[in-house]
Design a protein around this motif. Structure first.
Motif, PDB file in Angstrom:
ATOM      1  N   THR A  18       0.850  -1.199  -0.073  1.00 18.18           N
ATOM      2  CA  THR A  18      -0.020  -0.222   0.061  1.00 18.18           C
ATOM      3  C   THR A  18       0.878   1.245  -0.087  1.00 18.18           C
ATOM      4  OG1 THR A  18      -1.650  -1.158   1.320  1.00 18.18           O
ATOM      5  CG2 THR A  18      -2.070   0.995   1.195  1.00 18.18           C
ATOM      6  N   SER A  19       2.071   1.275   0.919  1.00 15.18           N
ATOM      7  CA  SER A  19       2.862   2.457   0.967  1.00 15.18           C
ATOM      8  C   SER A  19       3.632   2.590  -0.416  1.00 15.18           C
ATOM      9  CB  SER A  19       3.830   2.161   2.075  1.00 15.18           C
ATOM     10  OG  SER A  19       3.140   2.150   3.293  1.00 15.18           O
ATOM     11  N   ALA A  20       4.247   1.601  -0.963  1.00 22.81           N
ATOM     12  CA  ALA A  20       4.696   1.465  -2.113  1.00 22.81           C
ATOM     13  C   ALA A  20       3.772   2.324  -3.473  1.00 22.81           C
ATOM     14  CB  ALA A  20       5.272   0.300  -2.953  1.00 22.81           C
ATOM     15  N   ALA A  21       2.439   1.807  -3.270  1.00 22.67           N
ATOM     16  CA  ALA A  21       1.620   2.235  -4.343  1.00 22.67           C
ATOM     17  C   ALA A  21       1.459   3.699  -4.278  1.00 22.67           C
ATOM     18  CB  ALA A  21       0.271   1.587  -4.346  1.00 22.67           C
ATOM     19  N   LEU A  22       1.186   4.117  -2.797  1.00 22.08           N
ATOM     20  CA  LEU A  22       1.118   5.631  -2.645  1.00 22.08           C
ATOM     21  C   LEU A  22       2.317   6.542  -2.790  1.00 22.08           C
ATOM     22  CD1 LEU A  22      -0.434   7.680  -1.017  1.00 22.08           C
ATOM     23  CD2 LEU A  22       0.819   6.726   1.155  1.00 22.08           C
ATOM     24  N   ALA A  23       3.529   5.827  -2.654  1.00 31.98           N
ATOM     25  CA  ALA A  23       4.530   6.660  -2.856  1.00 31.98           C
ATOM     26  C   ALA A  23       5.036   6.724  -4.635  1.00 31.98           C
ATOM     27  CB  ALA A  23       5.920   5.765  -2.284  1.00 31.98           C
ATOM     28  N   ARG A  24       4.453   5.641  -5.207  1.00 30.46           N
ATOM     29  CA  ARG A  24       4.844   5.944  -6.736  1.00 30.46           C
ATOM     30  C   ARG A  24       3.736   7.122  -7.402  1.00 30.46           C
ATOM     31  NH1 ARG A  24       5.079   0.301  -6.323  1.00 30.46           N
ATOM     32  NH2 ARG A  24       2.517   0.171  -6.736  1.00 30.46           N
ATOM     33  N   LEU A  25       2.440   6.899  -6.657  1.00 34.18           N
ATOM     34  CA  LEU A  25       1.384   7.879  -7.104  1.00 34.18           C
ATOM     35  C   LEU A  25       1.889   9.511  -6.842  1.00 34.18           C
ATOM     36  CD1 LEU A  25      -1.146   8.854  -8.331  1.00 34.18           C
ATOM     37  CD2 LEU A  25      -2.078   8.484  -5.980  1.00 34.18           C
ATOM     38  N   LEU A  26       2.718   9.519  -5.726  1.00 40.90           N
ATOM     39  CA  LEU A  26       3.111  10.751  -5.119  1.00 40.90           C
ATOM     40  C   LEU A  26       4.352  11.105  -5.834  1.00 40.90           C
ATOM     41  CD1 LEU A  26       3.084  13.187  -3.027  1.00 40.90           C
ATOM     42  CD2 LEU A  26       4.411  11.744  -1.459  1.00 40.90           C
ATOM     43  N   HIS A  27       5.190  10.411  -6.158  1.00 35.52           N
ATOM     44  CA  HIS A  27       6.358  10.510  -6.939  1.00 35.52           C
ATOM     45  C   HIS A  27       5.850  11.215  -8.341  1.00 35.52           C
ATOM     46  CE1 HIS A  27      10.087  10.664  -8.584  1.00 35.52           C
ATOM     47  NE2 HIS A  27       9.805   9.542  -9.714  1.00 35.52           N
ATOM     48  N   LYS A  28       4.917  10.751  -9.264  1.00 32.93           N
ATOM     49  CA  LYS A  28       4.413  11.080 -10.327  1.00 32.93           C
ATOM     50  C   LYS A  28       3.836  12.542  -9.938  1.00 32.93           C
ATOM     51  CE  LYS A  28       3.205   6.566 -12.348  1.00 32.93           C
ATOM     52  NZ  LYS A  28       2.156   5.630 -12.707  1.00 32.93           N
ATOM     53  N   GLU A  29       3.098  12.642  -8.767  1.00 31.34           N
ATOM     54  CA  GLU A  29       2.438  14.106  -8.713  1.00 31.34           C
ATOM     55  C   GLU A  29       3.370  15.256  -8.420  1.00 31.34           C
ATOM     56  OE1 GLU A  29      -2.036  12.620  -7.269  1.00 31.34           O
ATOM     57  OE2 GLU A  29      -0.228  12.841  -5.682  1.00 31.34           O
ATOM     58  N   CYS A  30       4.501  14.793  -7.948  1.00 28.18           N
ATOM     59  CA  CYS A  30       5.462  15.645  -7.533  1.00 28.18           C
ATOM     60  C   CYS A  30       6.246  16.247  -9.006  1.00 28.18           C
ATOM     61  CB  CYS A  30       6.607  15.082  -6.662  1.00 28.18           C
ATOM     62  SG  CYS A  30       6.121  14.953  -5.013  1.00 28.18           S
ATOM     63  N   ILE A  31       6.542  15.241  -9.698  1.00 22.07           N
ATOM     64  CA  ILE A  31       7.133  15.610 -11.022  1.00 22.07           C
ATOM     65  C   ILE A  31       5.983  16.488 -11.778  1.00 22.07           C
ATOM     66  CG2 ILE A  31       7.636  14.616 -13.437  1.00 22.07           C
ATOM     67  CD1 ILE A  31       8.482  11.820 -12.073  1.00 22.07           C
ATOM     68  N   GLN A  32       4.770  16.362 -11.725  1.00 19.45           N
ATOM     69  CA  GLN A  32       3.631  17.240 -12.237  1.00 19.45           C
ATOM     70  C   GLN A  32       3.701  18.488 -11.746  1.00 19.45           C
ATOM     71  OE1 GLN A  32       0.015  15.148 -11.805  1.00 19.45           O
ATOM     72  NE2 GLN A  32       0.315  13.488 -13.678  1.00 19.45           N
ATOM     73  N   LEU A  33       3.931  18.522 -10.379  1.00 21.77           N
ATOM     74  CA  LEU A  33       3.911  19.845  -9.517  1.00 21.77           C
ATOM     75  C   LEU A  33       5.006  20.648 -10.197  1.00 21.77           C
ATOM     76  CD1 LEU A  33       2.690  21.566  -7.391  1.00 21.77           C
ATOM     77  CD2 LEU A  33       4.488  20.616  -5.887  1.00 21.77           C
ATOM     78  N   LEU A  34       6.266  19.928 -10.328  1.00 28.40           N
ATOM     79  CA  LEU A  34       7.326  20.805 -10.595  1.00 28.40           C
ATOM     80  C   LEU A  34       7.441  21.179 -11.952  1.00 28.40           C
ATOM     81  CD1 LEU A  34      10.452  21.597 -10.389  1.00 28.40           C
ATOM     82  CD2 LEU A  34      10.978  19.315 -11.070  1.00 28.40           C
ATOM     83  N   LYS A  35       6.775  20.546 -12.889  1.00 30.92           N
ATOM     84  CA  LYS A  35       6.589  20.692 -14.350  1.00 30.92           C
ATOM     85  C   LYS A  35       5.520  22.043 -14.435  1.00 30.92           C
ATOM     86  CE  LYS A  35       5.124  19.104 -18.922  1.00 30.92           C
ATOM     87  NZ  LYS A  35       4.848  17.635 -19.640  1.00 30.92           N
ATOM     88  N   THR A 107      -2.724  18.833  -3.111  1.00 32.23           N
ATOM     89  CA  THR A 107      -2.735  17.270  -3.245  1.00 32.23           C
ATOM     90  C   THR A 107      -1.282  16.545  -2.950  1.00 32.23           C
ATOM     91  OG1 THR A 107      -4.374  17.373  -5.052  1.00 32.23           O
ATOM     92  CG2 THR A 107      -3.128  15.221  -4.843  1.00 32.23           C
ATOM     93  N   VAL A 108      -0.442  17.343  -3.321  1.00 35.65           N
ATOM     94  CA  VAL A 108       0.842  16.733  -3.007  1.00 35.65           C
ATOM     95  C   VAL A 108       1.284  16.710  -1.468  1.00 35.65           C
ATOM     96  CG1 VAL A 108       3.489  17.135  -3.253  1.00 35.65           C
ATOM     97  CG2 VAL A 108       2.069  17.067  -5.275  1.00 35.65           C
ATOM     98  N   ARG A 109       0.836  17.972  -0.822  1.00 37.40           N
ATOM     99  CA  ARG A 109       1.063  18.071   0.617  1.00 37.40           C
ATOM    100  C   ARG A 109       0.500  17.130   1.366  1.00 37.40           C
ATOM    101  NH1 ARG A 109      -1.161  23.418   3.566  1.00 37.40           N
ATOM    102  NH2 ARG A 109      -3.260  22.240   2.782  1.00 37.40           N
ATOM    103  N   ASP A 110      -1.046  16.772   1.027  1.00 39.37           N
ATOM    104  CA  ASP A 110      -1.865  15.892   1.802  1.00 39.37           C
ATOM    105  C   ASP A 110      -1.247  14.689   1.493  1.00 39.37           C
ATOM    106  OD1 ASP A 110      -3.273  18.170   2.454  1.00 39.37           O
ATOM    107  OD2 ASP A 110      -4.880  17.726   1.073  1.00 39.37           O
TER     108      ASP A 110
END
Length: 195
Positions: A18-35, A107-110
């Protein structure tokens, strides 16, 4: 304490997927946030130089999975603190602005808070690691508006880096991949036999 340590390892197996799936999703969203931030501020896509803002003890092979998670948890905690500093400063400057970028930032913060809570449950009892932030946000205040923008890019780069590291570490835990599906298959098989 010894009994709890055994449960902790069982807990690590149970929560890792569960944590790995959450981390993968968050990682993608962080890339989107930076972009999204670079696009909104018309900034170049090349990384801002200066090395990592956050430093942690080295993730050497001799460390247990729980210790690695504990170290990465410390880095993520500093990421959250830096992100909250960014949000405070931006909201002071542009309090009424509503945008896709601001929604993604929230979203990234939460989700980062959620990942911190999830990884905290997987940490070794009583073992805490510290992450160090080499440069604080206040040190960039003299750089004016452009200096602040570059600082924000560096904070978002840290988010991308450490969520990626955490995602890789959680995804590589062998106990979750090998043992959890077997126990699920056993339960399903047992159910069919009863019928």
């Amino acid at each position: 304490m010894a009994g709890r340590g055994t449960n902790g390892r069982h807990g690590l197996r149970g929560r890792a997927g569960t944590s790995a799936a959450l981390a993968r999703l968050l990682h993608k969203e962080c890339i989107q946030l930076l972009k999204s931030y670079r696009n909104s501020e018309s900034l170049p896509s090349s990384p801002v130089e200066g090395g990592h803002l956050i430093s942690i003890p080295p993730l050497v092979p001799q460390l247990s999975d729980e210790e690695k998670i504990s170290i990465l948890h410390a880095a993520l905690k500093e990421c959250l603190r830096l992100l909250e500093d960014v949000i405070t400063r931006e909201d002071e400057e542009f309090p009424d602005e509503d945008s896709e970028y601001k929604r993604l930032r929230k979203t990234v913060r939460d989700r980062l808070r959620h990942l911190l809570a999830s990884t905290e449950q997987m940490m070794v009892d009583g073992q805490k690691f510290e992450a160090e932030v080499k440069e604080e946000l206040d040190g960039q205040a003299t750089g004016g508006s452009f200096g602040l923008k570059m600082w924000i890019v560096r904070v978002f780069q840290e988010l991308v880096h450490w969520t990626g590291q955490t995602s890789d570490a959680l995804s590589s835990l062998p106990a979750e991949k090998e043992k959890a599906p077997v126990s699920q298959r056993t339960r399903r098989g047992a159910g069919k036999l009863r019928k």
